[in-house]
Design a protein around this motif. Structure first.
Motif, PDB file in Angstrom:
ATOM      1  N   TRP A 167       0.810  -1.219   0.000  1.00  0.00           N
ATOM      2  CA  TRP A 167       0.000   0.000   0.000  1.00  0.00           C
ATOM      3  C   TRP A 167       0.848   1.276   0.000  1.00  0.00           C
ATOM      4  O   TRP A 167       0.390   2.346  -0.421  1.00  0.00           O
ATOM      5  CB  TRP A 167      -0.895   0.035   1.241  1.00  0.00           C
ATOM      6  N   PHE A 168       2.100   1.170   0.434  1.00  0.00           N
ATOM      7  CA  PHE A 168       2.913   2.370   0.611  1.00  0.00           C
ATOM      8  C   PHE A 168       3.252   3.016  -0.729  1.00  0.00           C
ATOM      9  O   PHE A 168       3.185   4.245  -0.871  1.00  0.00           O
ATOM     10  CB  PHE A 168       4.194   2.027   1.374  1.00  0.00           C
ATOM     11  N   ASN A 169       3.631   2.216  -1.720  1.00  0.00           N
ATOM     12  CA  ASN A 169       3.969   2.780  -3.027  1.00  0.00           C
ATOM     13  C   ASN A 169       2.788   3.510  -3.646  1.00  0.00           C
ATOM     14  O   ASN A 169       2.951   4.572  -4.267  1.00  0.00           O
ATOM     15  CB  ASN A 169       4.455   1.683  -3.973  1.00  0.00           C
ATOM     16  N   ALA A 170       1.586   2.954  -3.493  1.00  0.00           N
ATOM     17  CA  ALA A 170       0.403   3.612  -4.053  1.00  0.00           C
ATOM     18  C   ALA A 170       0.133   4.946  -3.362  1.00  0.00           C
ATOM     19  O   ALA A 170      -0.195   5.947  -4.014  1.00  0.00           O
ATOM     20  CB  ALA A 170      -0.810   2.695  -3.932  1.00  0.00           C
ATOM     21  N   SER A 171       0.253   4.966  -2.046  1.00  0.00           N
ATOM     22  CA  SER A 171       0.023   6.225  -1.314  1.00  0.00           C
ATOM     23  C   SER A 171       1.097   7.256  -1.603  1.00  0.00           C
ATOM     24  O   SER A 171       0.869   8.460  -1.451  1.00  0.00           O
ATOM     25  CB  SER A 171      -0.026   5.940   0.184  1.00  0.00           C
ATOM     26  N   LEU A 172       2.269   6.806  -2.050  1.00  0.00           N
ATOM     27  CA  LEU A 172       3.385   7.725  -2.292  1.00  0.00           C
ATOM     28  C   LEU A 172       3.410   8.231  -3.728  1.00  0.00           C
ATOM     29  O   LEU A 172       3.690   9.414  -3.969  1.00  0.00           O
ATOM     30  CB  LEU A 172       4.704   7.013  -1.977  1.00  0.00           C
ATOM     31  N   TYR A 173       3.118   7.366  -4.689  1.00  0.00           N
ATOM     32  CA  TYR A 173       3.304   7.719  -6.095  1.00  0.00           C
ATOM     33  C   TYR A 173       2.005   7.981  -6.848  1.00  0.00           C
ATOM     34  O   TYR A 173       2.052   8.471  -7.977  1.00  0.00           O
ATOM     35  CB  TYR A 173       4.070   6.605  -6.815  1.00  0.00           C
ATOM     36  N   LEU A 174       0.843   7.637  -6.271  1.00  0.00           N
ATOM     37  CA  LEU A 174      -0.428   7.824  -6.971  1.00  0.00           C
ATOM     38  C   LEU A 174      -1.213   8.953  -6.323  1.00  0.00           C
ATOM     39  O   LEU A 174      -1.362   9.002  -5.100  1.00  0.00           O
ATOM     40  CB  LEU A 174      -1.259   6.536  -6.937  1.00  0.00           C
ATOM     41  N   ASN A 175      -1.737   9.833  -7.148  1.00  0.00           N
ATOM     42  CA  ASN A 175      -2.575  10.935  -6.681  1.00  0.00           C
ATOM     43  C   ASN A 175      -4.031  10.760  -7.083  1.00  0.00           C
ATOM     44  O   ASN A 175      -4.910  11.373  -6.489  1.00  0.00           O
ATOM     45  CB  ASN A 175      -2.051  12.273  -7.238  1.00  0.00           C
ATOM     46  N   ASP A 176      -4.280   9.946  -8.090  1.00  0.00           N
ATOM     47  CA  ASP A 176      -5.637   9.701  -8.574  1.00  0.00           C
ATOM     48  C   ASP A 176      -6.289   8.616  -7.720  1.00  0.00           C
ATOM     49  O   ASP A 176      -5.796   7.490  -7.638  1.00  0.00           O
ATOM     50  CB  ASP A 176      -5.590   9.269 -10.039  1.00  0.00           C
TER      51      ASP A 176
END
Length: 311
Positions: free
Chosen positions: A231-240
């Motif tokens: 979940w960390f990569n998504a919260s860090l690199y995704l804004n949509d």
């Protein structure tokens, strides 16, 4: 008076079992009962919270209100929470994203890891020692979070699904386990295939991989669980928000104190509790790992210990 003649001591039989250390002696009934009690308590401590989560996800709003929150005794079982989650919307889209990222990411990670491990297991490969030392160095030293984020941003991977795969695609530990297992394969078998005209890719596909099914299954499970739970990569690199995987959506739902918005008419009319929806999302997140783990469990001992000992 008759003299008492001492009988000579009986020599131990050559077939008698050798003396064993204390920790290898057959356990007593008390010891077996104690082990069973401890294991039973451990299983209960693990399964009881899961039971509460599953029962709450299958409970109606009335049952949850009567219990004052989490439900331990099933009553008025309903699947409305799962119907609402899978009827389309944010959770359904997040589930599809998580499944696709897990499948693509696991396939990519396994391909690169197997090729790298096979190359490092061949002592005659070019530069294998320096490459191995470089990989080992990354296990102890890393650039840090900010340089990693700047690298991903410079490569244009932000707001891209590749940002969920590439930054954590390779695990050096998994490569070392695969390498140790590959090194345990008979060199004579590989040499005989090479004499028959087989190249490295054919040897890897026809000989090495079929003999390494145990370790391949274990490492595949490791990568799959890692991608599914990430979940960390998504919260860090995704804004949509529409690109968020299931784990991030679950975190968002669990942080809300009321029923999530936009999950269907049942929540809006009060027929379904927001707590049931939250627990249902947790069950959906745990279900794939719980289903796949028993099928790979029999490979854990052979796959992990053989690769670790011979590495």
């Amino acid at each position: 008076m008759t003299a008492v003649i001492d009988k000579p001591a009986r020599k131990p039989s050559r077939w008698a079992a050798p003396p064993r250390p204390v920790w290898e002696e057959k356990p007593s009934k008390t010891g077996l009962a104690s082990k069973g009690l401890v294991l039973g308590f451990a299983c209960l401590a693990i399964l009881f919270p899961l039971w509460i989560v599953v029962v709450t996800s299958l409970s109606s709003r009335k049952t949850i209100d009567e219990a004052g929150g989490l439900v331990m005794v099933p009553k008025d079982i309903t699947f409305v929470a799962y119907q609402e989650l899978l009827s389309g919307g944010q959770v359904t889209r997040a589930t599809i994203i998580s499944v696709l990222v897990t499948l693509v990411g696991t396939a990519f990670s396994m391909t690169v890891s197997v090729l790298c491990a096979y190359g490092l297991s061949r002592s005659g490969s070019v530069g294998h020692r320096w490459i191995l030392m470089t990989l080992l160095a990354t296990m102890f030293f890393s650039a840090g979070l900010i340089p990693t984020y700047l690298l991903v941003q410079t490569l244009g991977l932000t707001d891209s699904y590749l940002a969920l795969i590439l930054p954590s695609a390779i695990s050096v530990f998994n490569i070392l386990v695969l390498r140790g297992f590959f090194m345990g394969i008979s060199q004579e078998l590989i040499d005989s295939a090479r004499i028959d005209g087989a190249g490295d890719l054919r040897i890897l596909w026809r000989i090495v991989l079929p003999l390494s099914r145990a370790v391949i299954a274990v490492i595949t499970l490791f990568y799959a669980v890692g991608y599914w739970s990430a979940w960390f990569n998504a919260s860090l690199y995704l804004n949509d928000q529409d690109m968020m995987p299931l784990q991030n959506v679950m975190i968002q739902l669990l942080q809300k104190q009321e029923a999530p918005v936009g999950l269907g008419q049942a929540i809006k009319t009060g027929q379904l509790s927001g707590l049931a929806v939250q627990m249902a999302v947790m069950v959906m997140a745990l279900l794939p790992v719980a289903v796949l783990s028993p099928f790979v469990q029999r490979h854990f001992k052979k796959g992990m210990l053989t690769g670790a000992v011979k590495g």
